[in-house]
Design a protein around this motif. Structure first.
Motif, PDB file in Angstrom:
ATOM      1  N   VAL A  52       0.888  -1.117  -0.059  1.00 44.43           N
ATOM      2  CA  VAL A  52       0.068  -0.053   0.058  1.00 44.43           C
ATOM      3  C   VAL A  52       0.896   1.097   0.050  1.00 44.43           C
ATOM      4  O   VAL A  52       1.935   1.081   0.325  1.00 44.43           O
ATOM      5  N   ILE A  53       0.595   2.406  -0.631  1.00 46.08           N
ATOM      6  CA  ILE A  53       1.186   3.596  -0.560  1.00 46.08           C
ATOM      7  C   ILE A  53       0.606   4.315   0.673  1.00 46.08           C
ATOM      8  O   ILE A  53      -0.801   4.416   0.636  1.00 46.08           O
ATOM      9  N   ARG A  54       1.417   4.811   1.566  1.00 43.94           N
ATOM     10  CA  ARG A  54       0.970   5.864   2.587  1.00 43.94           C
ATOM     11  C   ARG A  54       1.762   6.408   3.337  1.00 43.94           C
ATOM     12  O   ARG A  54       3.170   6.607   2.625  1.00 43.94           O
ATOM     13  N   ARG A  55       1.547   7.331   3.858  1.00 43.55           N
ATOM     14  CA  ARG A  55       2.513   8.322   4.658  1.00 43.55           C
ATOM     15  C   ARG A  55       3.616   7.558   5.353  1.00 43.55           C
ATOM     16  O   ARG A  55       3.577   6.546   6.009  1.00 43.55           O
ATOM     17  N   ALA A  56       4.806   8.189   5.251  1.00 44.81           N
ATOM     18  CA  ALA A  56       6.100   7.654   5.434  1.00 44.81           C
ATOM     19  C   ALA A  56       6.781   8.750   6.548  1.00 44.81           C
ATOM     20  O   ALA A  56       7.890   9.101   6.241  1.00 44.81           O
ATOM     21  N   GLY A  57       6.225   9.265   7.607  1.00 38.34           N
ATOM     22  CA  GLY A  57       6.739  10.207   8.293  1.00 38.34           C
ATOM     23  C   GLY A  57       7.135  11.423   7.618  1.00 38.34           C
ATOM     24  O   GLY A  57       6.499  11.785   6.494  1.00 38.34           O
ATOM     25  N   ASP A  58       8.253  12.015   7.779  1.00 33.07           N
ATOM     26  CA  ASP A  58       8.629  13.113   6.957  1.00 33.07           C
ATOM     27  C   ASP A  58       9.297  12.805   5.606  1.00 33.07           C
ATOM     28  O   ASP A  58       9.942  13.877   5.100  1.00 33.07           O
ATOM     29  N   LYS A  59       9.350  11.804   5.115  1.00 33.33           N
ATOM     30  CA  LYS A  59       9.629  11.322   3.891  1.00 33.33           C
ATOM     31  C   LYS A  59       8.375  11.653   2.946  1.00 33.33           C
ATOM     32  O   LYS A  59       8.749  11.341   1.756  1.00 33.33           O
ATOM     33  N   GLY A  60       7.360  11.933   3.232  1.00 35.32           N
ATOM     34  CA  GLY A  60       6.409  11.913   2.292  1.00 35.32           C
ATOM     35  C   GLY A  60       5.560  10.846   2.162  1.00 35.32           C
ATOM     36  O   GLY A  60       5.382   9.921   3.246  1.00 35.32           O
ATOM     37  N   LEU A  61       5.259  10.263   1.083  1.00 33.08           N
ATOM     38  CA  LEU A  61       4.241   9.142   0.643  1.00 33.08           C
ATOM     39  C   LEU A  61       5.571   8.003   0.908  1.00 33.08           C
ATOM     40  O   LEU A  61       6.588   8.413   0.377  1.00 33.08           O
ATOM     41  N   GLY A  62       5.225   6.633   1.057  1.00 37.30           N
ATOM     42  CA  GLY A  62       6.134   5.616   0.802  1.00 37.30           C
ATOM     43  C   GLY A  62       5.261   4.559   0.680  1.00 37.30           C
ATOM     44  O   GLY A  62       3.948   4.431   0.375  1.00 37.30           O
ATOM     45  N   MET A  63       5.981   3.396   0.214  1.00 39.55           N
ATOM     46  CA  MET A  63       5.542   2.144  -0.025  1.00 39.55           C
ATOM     47  C   MET A  63       5.846   0.800   1.135  1.00 39.55           C
ATOM     48  O   MET A  63       6.908   0.769   1.577  1.00 39.55           O
ATOM     49  N   PHE A  64       4.475   0.237   1.661  1.00 37.03           N
ATOM     50  CA  PHE A  64       4.482  -0.628   2.592  1.00 37.03           C
ATOM     51  C   PHE A  64       4.082  -1.968   2.242  1.00 37.03           C
ATOM     52  O   PHE A  64       3.011  -1.991   1.407  1.00 37.03           O
ATOM     53  N   THR A  65       4.693  -2.905   2.644  1.00 35.06           N
ATOM     54  CA  THR A  65       4.201  -4.217   2.451  1.00 35.06           C
ATOM     55  C   THR A  65       2.576  -4.530   2.993  1.00 35.06           C
ATOM     56  O   THR A  65       2.480  -4.015   3.984  1.00 35.06           O
ATOM     57  N   THR A  66       2.075  -5.394   2.393  1.00 38.93           N
ATOM     58  CA  THR A  66       0.531  -5.661   2.981  1.00 38.93           C
ATOM     59  C   THR A  66       0.729  -7.051   3.864  1.00 38.93           C
ATOM     60  O   THR A  66       0.074  -7.310   4.619  1.00 38.93           O
ATOM     61  N   SER A  67       1.782  -7.829   3.620  1.00 42.68           N
ATOM     62  CA  SER A  67       2.199  -9.198   4.019  1.00 42.68           C
ATOM     63  C   SER A  67       3.685  -9.589   3.936  1.00 42.68           C
ATOM     64  O   SER A  67       4.252  -8.597   3.103  1.00 42.68           O
ATOM     65  N   ALA A  68       4.081 -10.344   4.525  1.00 39.82           N
ATOM     66  CA  ALA A  68       5.700 -10.620   4.622  1.00 39.82           C
ATOM     67  C   ALA A  68       6.107 -10.862   3.305  1.00 39.82           C
ATOM     68  O   ALA A  68       5.326 -11.668   2.746  1.00 39.82           O
ATOM     69  N   LEU A  69       7.313 -10.473   3.023  1.00 38.14           N
ATOM     70  CA  LEU A  69       7.895 -10.826   1.809  1.00 38.14           C
ATOM     71  C   LEU A  69       9.205 -11.802   1.830  1.00 38.14           C
ATOM     72  O   LEU A  69       9.983 -11.359   2.678  1.00 38.14           O
ATOM     73  N   ARG A  70       9.408 -12.874   1.259  1.00 36.69           N
ATOM     74  CA  ARG A  70      10.864 -13.602   1.569  1.00 36.69           C
ATOM     75  C   ARG A  70      11.598 -13.018   0.535  1.00 36.69           C
ATOM     76  O   ARG A  70      10.941 -12.289  -0.273  1.00 36.69           O
ATOM     77  N   VAL A  71      12.713 -13.434   0.577  1.00 34.80           N
ATOM     78  CA  VAL A  71      14.033 -13.095  -0.236  1.00 34.80           C
ATOM     79  C   VAL A  71      13.504 -13.378  -1.524  1.00 34.80           C
ATOM     80  O   VAL A  71      13.240 -14.611  -1.988  1.00 34.80           O
ATOM     81  N   GLY A  72      13.600 -12.290  -2.608  1.00 35.50           N
ATOM     82  CA  GLY A  72      13.489 -12.589  -3.939  1.00 35.50           C
ATOM     83  C   GLY A  72      12.039 -12.649  -4.388  1.00 35.50           C
ATOM     84  O   GLY A  72      11.667 -12.625  -5.432  1.00 35.50           O
ATOM     85  N   ALA A  73      10.925 -12.524  -3.400  1.00 40.14           N
ATOM     86  CA  ALA A  73       9.595 -12.313  -3.516  1.00 40.14           C
ATOM     87  C   ALA A  73       9.461 -11.092  -4.477  1.00 40.14           C
ATOM     88  O   ALA A  73      10.096  -9.909  -4.218  1.00 40.14           O
ATOM     89  N   ILE A  74       8.475 -11.136  -5.374  1.00 37.43           N
ATOM     90  CA  ILE A  74       8.489  -9.867  -6.281  1.00 37.43           C
ATOM     91  C   ILE A  74       7.157  -8.946  -5.656  1.00 37.43           C
ATOM     92  O   ILE A  74       6.158  -9.527  -5.338  1.00 37.43           O
ATOM     93  N   ALA A  75       7.464  -7.735  -5.506  1.00 35.90           N
ATOM     94  CA  ALA A  75       6.405  -6.768  -4.792  1.00 35.90           C
ATOM     95  C   ALA A  75       5.661  -6.145  -5.892  1.00 35.90           C
ATOM     96  O   ALA A  75       4.455  -5.693  -5.897  1.00 35.90           O
ATOM     97  N   LEU A  76       6.423  -5.878  -7.022  1.00 32.25           N
ATOM     98  CA  LEU A  76       5.764  -5.128  -7.935  1.00 32.25           C
ATOM     99  C   LEU A  76       6.414  -5.376  -9.465  1.00 32.25           C
ATOM    100  O   LEU A  76       7.592  -5.537  -9.510  1.00 32.25           O
ATOM    101  N   ILE A  77       5.644  -5.330 -10.500  1.00 35.07           N
ATOM    102  CA  ILE A  77       5.891  -5.321 -11.713  1.00 35.07           C
ATOM    103  C   ILE A  77       5.288  -4.369 -12.529  1.00 35.07           C
ATOM    104  O   ILE A  77       3.896  -4.209 -12.596  1.00 35.07           O
ATOM    105  N   GLU A  78       5.883  -3.309 -13.077  1.00 34.45           N
ATOM    106  CA  GLU A  78       5.231  -2.064 -13.707  1.00 34.45           C
ATOM    107  C   GLU A  78       5.868  -1.641 -15.099  1.00 34.45           C
ATOM    108  O   GLU A  78       7.062  -1.935 -14.968  1.00 34.45           O
TER     109      GLU A  78
END
Ligand SMILES: C[S@@+](CC[C@H](N)C(=O)[O-])C[C@H]1O[C@@H](n2cnc3c(N)ncnc32)[C@H](O)[C@@H]1O
Length: 362
Positions: A52-78
């Motif tokens: 999900v994209i949400r507020r990341a403190g003073d960094k503005g918006l940021g990208m956060f996982t919705t569930s745990a990702l193992r090493v090598g797991a793909i979060a996004l293809i765009e």
């Protein structure tokens, strides 16, 4: 470089990927012809609901996982929404108007989304569209014509709507790769990421010392990095990163080590184990562990140490499984039959043969 850009003939190219993606490219006419002749195929699949994209403190918006990702797991293809040359050789149109026009050639919804991306540039220095480009564009490679005396550079800049929300860390937990065939970016975890954790990438080389990283982030992206590595400010971190950057210089090549009995058996193994330990303490998995694991595996194979070889070959298999690499099967064969490794016992046999010949009467 100046000659290169002066002689270009740039054209606007609307591109579609599959039925769902539309973007705009401002590219050399030769590059446009290649894109037309070889239209990008959609990516094989698109992961969904990974972030999900949400507020990341003073960094503005940021990208956060919705569930745990193992090493090598793909979060996004765009796919990119905007592509432009890396070096813009326009003489008549100021860059700010150019990017306004380029963004404006997209449908209103996409235009508004682009204009809503972060702009880190000081307000007075550049136009908003140009600032959005400077803040968010990632360097990608396109196929360029292979003939002609004045070829286009293959490096271009591209904006990805989702990936633009990924913030920087000097110990990033993810990396992105570009695929020219599908014109797509793939974002993968480089270490396990917990559910709800922020996904980060590195905007600058993470292996340079802290002061250098922070200076280039300030110059290019106008922020002071306070990631965990920068906040700690531990001088040992600079030493570790500098060592990792220079890794390999002064180390013997694998085949030289195999033949040279004067070198300690463990010289390569210890060096690569140290690199892996530094990577772990610095959170620099993004630099890649596979090369180190592979060398350690080969060394134990060359020493014909079956137990240690199997242990490290398993690590090597894990690394490959994460990236779904083609040579995974080969490693599996070596695990079940270590003697199938082409370099099995190389160092042990060479050294034993030397010792025998030096003992035998002349
Ligand atoms: C590509 S954008 C990343 C997404 C952005 N935070 C947003 O709100 O859309 C890059 C900008 O995000 C901010 N940023 C990224 N990483 C940061 C970090 N580690 N610390 C502070 N700001 C950061 C900076 O303003 C930077 O210019």
């Amino acid at each position: 470089m100046a000659g290169h850009v002066r002689s270009r003939r740039y054209v606007l190219h609307d591109f579609a990927i599959g039925t769902r993606h539309r973007g705009v490219a401002f590219v050399d006419s030769g590059v446009r012809d290649i894109l037309r002749a070889h239209p990008p195929a959609p990516a094989p699949y698109y992961p969904t609901d990974t972030f999900v994209i949400r507020r990341a403190g003073d960094k503005g918006l940021g990208m956060f996982t919705t569930s745990a990702l193992r090493v090598g797991a793909i979060a996004l293809i765009e796919h990119p929404t905007v592509i432009a040359p890396f070096v813009l050789g326009l003489t008549d149109t100021p860059a700010c108007d150019f990017y306004d026009d380029l963004f404006g050639s997209l449908p209103m919804r996409q235009y508004e989304m682009l204009m809503g991306l972060a702009n880190c540039m000081p307000r007075t220095s550049v136009g908003h569209a140009e600032g959005v480009m400077a803040t968010n564009a990632l360097a990608i490679e396109l196929d360029v014509p292979a003939t002609g005396s004045n070829q286009e550079l293959s490096t271009h800049r591209a904006i990805f709507m989702q990936a633009s929300r990924i913030n920087h860390s000097c110990s990033p937990n993810a990396k992105w790769e570009w695929d020219r065939k599908t014109l797509s970016l793939t974002l993968r975890a480089v270490r396990p990421i917990r559910a709800g954790e922020e996904i980060t990438i590195n905007y600058v080389d993470p292996a340079v010392p802290r002061a250098e990283r922070r200076a280039s982030l300030r110059t290019t992206y106008h922020f002071d990095c306070n990631c965990a590595a920068c906040a700690r400010g531990d001088p040992r971190s600079d030493i570790a990163r500098t060592e990792l950057r220079a890794f390999g210089s002064g180390l013997p090549a694998f085949d030289v080590w195999c033949r040279d009995a004067r070198m300690p058996d463990m010289v390569l193994i210890r060096a690569h184990e140290r690199a892996l330990a530094l990577i772990e303490t610095e959170g620099l998995e993004v630099l890649g562990c596979r090369e180190h694991i592979d060398v350690i595996t080969m060394c134990y194979g060359a020493l014909a140490d079956e137990n240690m070889f199997r242990y490290w070959a398993n690590e090597s298999r894990e690394e490959r499984a994460q990236d779904n690499m083609g040579d995974l099967k080969v490693v599996q064969t070596w695990i079940s039959n270590p003697r199938a490794l082409p370099v099995w016992g190389w160092r042990r046999d060479t050294i034993q043969a030397r010792r025998r010949s030096s003992r035998s009467p002349k």
